[in-house]
Enzyme design. Sequence first.
Site, PDB file in Angstrom:
ATOM      1  N   GLY A  10      18.208   6.472   4.935  1.00 56.24           N
ATOM      2  CA  GLY A  10      16.776   6.279   4.729  1.00 56.24           C
ATOM      3  C   GLY A  10      16.012   6.315   6.037  1.00 56.24           C
ATOM      4  N   GLN A  11      14.696   6.338   5.925  1.00 58.93           N
ATOM      5  CA  GLN A  11      13.861   6.503   7.124  1.00 58.93           C
ATOM      6  C   GLN A  11      14.036   5.352   8.115  1.00 58.93           C
ATOM      7  OE1 GLN A  11       9.819   8.416   6.556  1.00 58.93           O
ATOM      8  NE2 GLN A  11      10.093   7.595   4.493  1.00 58.93           N
ATOM      9  N   TYR A  56      15.524   1.419  -4.183  1.00 56.13           N
ATOM     10  CA  TYR A  56      15.175   2.502  -5.107  1.00 56.13           C
ATOM     11  C   TYR A  56      13.702   2.782  -4.861  1.00 56.13           C
ATOM     12  CZ  TYR A  56      14.676   5.129  -9.501  1.00 56.13           C
ATOM     13  OH  TYR A  56      14.437   6.107 -10.445  1.00 56.13           O
ATOM     14  N   THR A  57      13.396   3.922  -4.218  1.00 60.66           N
ATOM     15  CA  THR A  57      12.028   4.181  -3.767  1.00 60.66           C
ATOM     16  C   THR A  57      11.327   5.321  -4.512  1.00 60.66           C
ATOM     17  OG1 THR A  57      12.875   5.616  -2.005  1.00 60.66           O
ATOM     18  CG2 THR A  57      12.479   3.299  -1.452  1.00 60.66           C
ATOM     19  N   THR A  96       6.879  -3.786  -0.007  1.00 60.91           N
ATOM     20  CA  THR A  96       5.879  -2.725  -0.122  1.00 60.91           C
ATOM     21  C   THR A  96       4.491  -3.227  -0.488  1.00 60.91           C
ATOM     22  OG1 THR A  96       5.321  -0.750  -1.471  1.00 60.91           O
ATOM     23  CG2 THR A  96       6.632  -2.448  -2.522  1.00 60.91           C
ATOM     24  N   ASP A  97       3.494  -2.436  -0.135  1.00 59.40           N
ATOM     25  CA  ASP A  97       2.117  -2.700  -0.548  1.00 59.40           C
ATOM     26  C   ASP A  97       1.948  -2.554  -2.057  1.00 59.40           C
ATOM     27  OD1 ASP A  97       2.649   0.134   0.247  1.00 59.40           O
ATOM     28  OD2 ASP A  97       0.680   0.474  -0.651  1.00 59.40           O
ATOM     29  N   TYR A 120       8.018   0.339 -10.093  1.00 58.36           N
ATOM     30  CA  TYR A 120       8.545   0.144  -8.742  1.00 58.36           C
ATOM     31  C   TYR A 120       8.030  -1.156  -8.147  1.00 58.36           C
ATOM     32  CZ  TYR A 120       8.867   0.815  -3.675  1.00 58.36           C
ATOM     33  OH  TYR A 120       9.096   0.641  -2.326  1.00 58.36           O
ATOM     34  N   LYS A 124      10.101  -4.630  -7.037  1.00 59.41           N
ATOM     35  CA  LYS A 124      10.048  -5.104  -5.643  1.00 59.41           C
ATOM     36  C   LYS A 124       9.552  -6.545  -5.572  1.00 59.41           C
ATOM     37  CE  LYS A 124      10.831  -3.105  -2.317  1.00 59.41           C
ATOM     38  NZ  LYS A 124      12.106  -3.028  -1.540  1.00 59.41           N
ATOM     39  N   TRP A 145       3.037   3.350   3.348  1.00 58.98           N
ATOM     40  CA  TRP A 145       2.906   4.752   3.752  1.00 58.98           C
ATOM     41  C   TRP A 145       3.858   5.110   4.901  1.00 58.98           C
ATOM     42  CZ3 TRP A 145      -2.968   6.414   3.678  1.00 58.98           C
ATOM     43  CH2 TRP A 145      -3.539   6.034   2.455  1.00 58.98           C
TER      44      TRP A 145
END
Length: 279
Positions: A10-11, A56-57, A96-97, A120, A124, A145
């Site tokens: 992942g990133q 899981y994105t 996450t936002d 999602y 989360k 983002w």
Amino acid sequence: MTILVFGKTGQVATELSPLSDVLCLGRADVDLTDPMACANAIASHRPRAVINAAAYTDVDGAEVEENIAQVVNTRAPHAMARACADIDIPFVHISTDYVFDGSGSEPWTSDHQPNPQNAYGRTKIAGEAAIREIGGRFAILRTSWVFSAHGKNFVKSMLKFGATRGELCVVSDQIGGPTPAREIALACHAIAKALMDAPEKAGVYHLSGTPDCNRADFARQIFNAAKVSCKVDEIPSSQFPTPAERPLNSRLDCQGLEQTFGVRRPDWRAYLRDQLTEN
């Protein structure tokens, strides 16, 4: 000192992997759909801290696979948090936002009431609640983002489409802070180390890049930096329907992170230029 990281490709995990005190576990090492396997990995490695950079994105995919997303985003982090609490080590979890409903125009603080509008986001925030229930030396880091030279993200999508099209329609009513994965990785690493000596700093924090912008303006910045000639036409989200609803207001108040850990919001424009040289 070893910091165990769930996630390898992942990133954020890709940015963490070069650090000398980090060990990243990928799918071949542990199955995130098996929460007990996650807990056992922590017990066997006996790290000084754990960072969960896996999730899981697939936001749209979660609308039809919410049961799988729930295991990966809720039950697995719960098992990780419990395993960390059992041996009294820090656990840093990326969120996450999308836990917010996107209403209003003010930045969301960590104290605002979550109200996710898609599957999602529901999985989360359930994961966050499970971690907070366990307690211990935890930190939940909400971000927005995310982009980098790795994996799938908005920057890479715009570059792909912009290279073959002279004009693109991009939504202009979704506003947030693009966040470099490298800065998220460094923040998670710093938080994990700080919690080793200061467990009282446990809690929920926000990190997003600055300045906030809408997606259409973000796309223009991408094309300008890459010297891609592609016109951006602004449209409302209502003209670009997706299976999962996206929040319009993804602004995050990041003051708590700076005050507690000294981590400031990064200027995403400089990282965008860096990414373009890496692609």
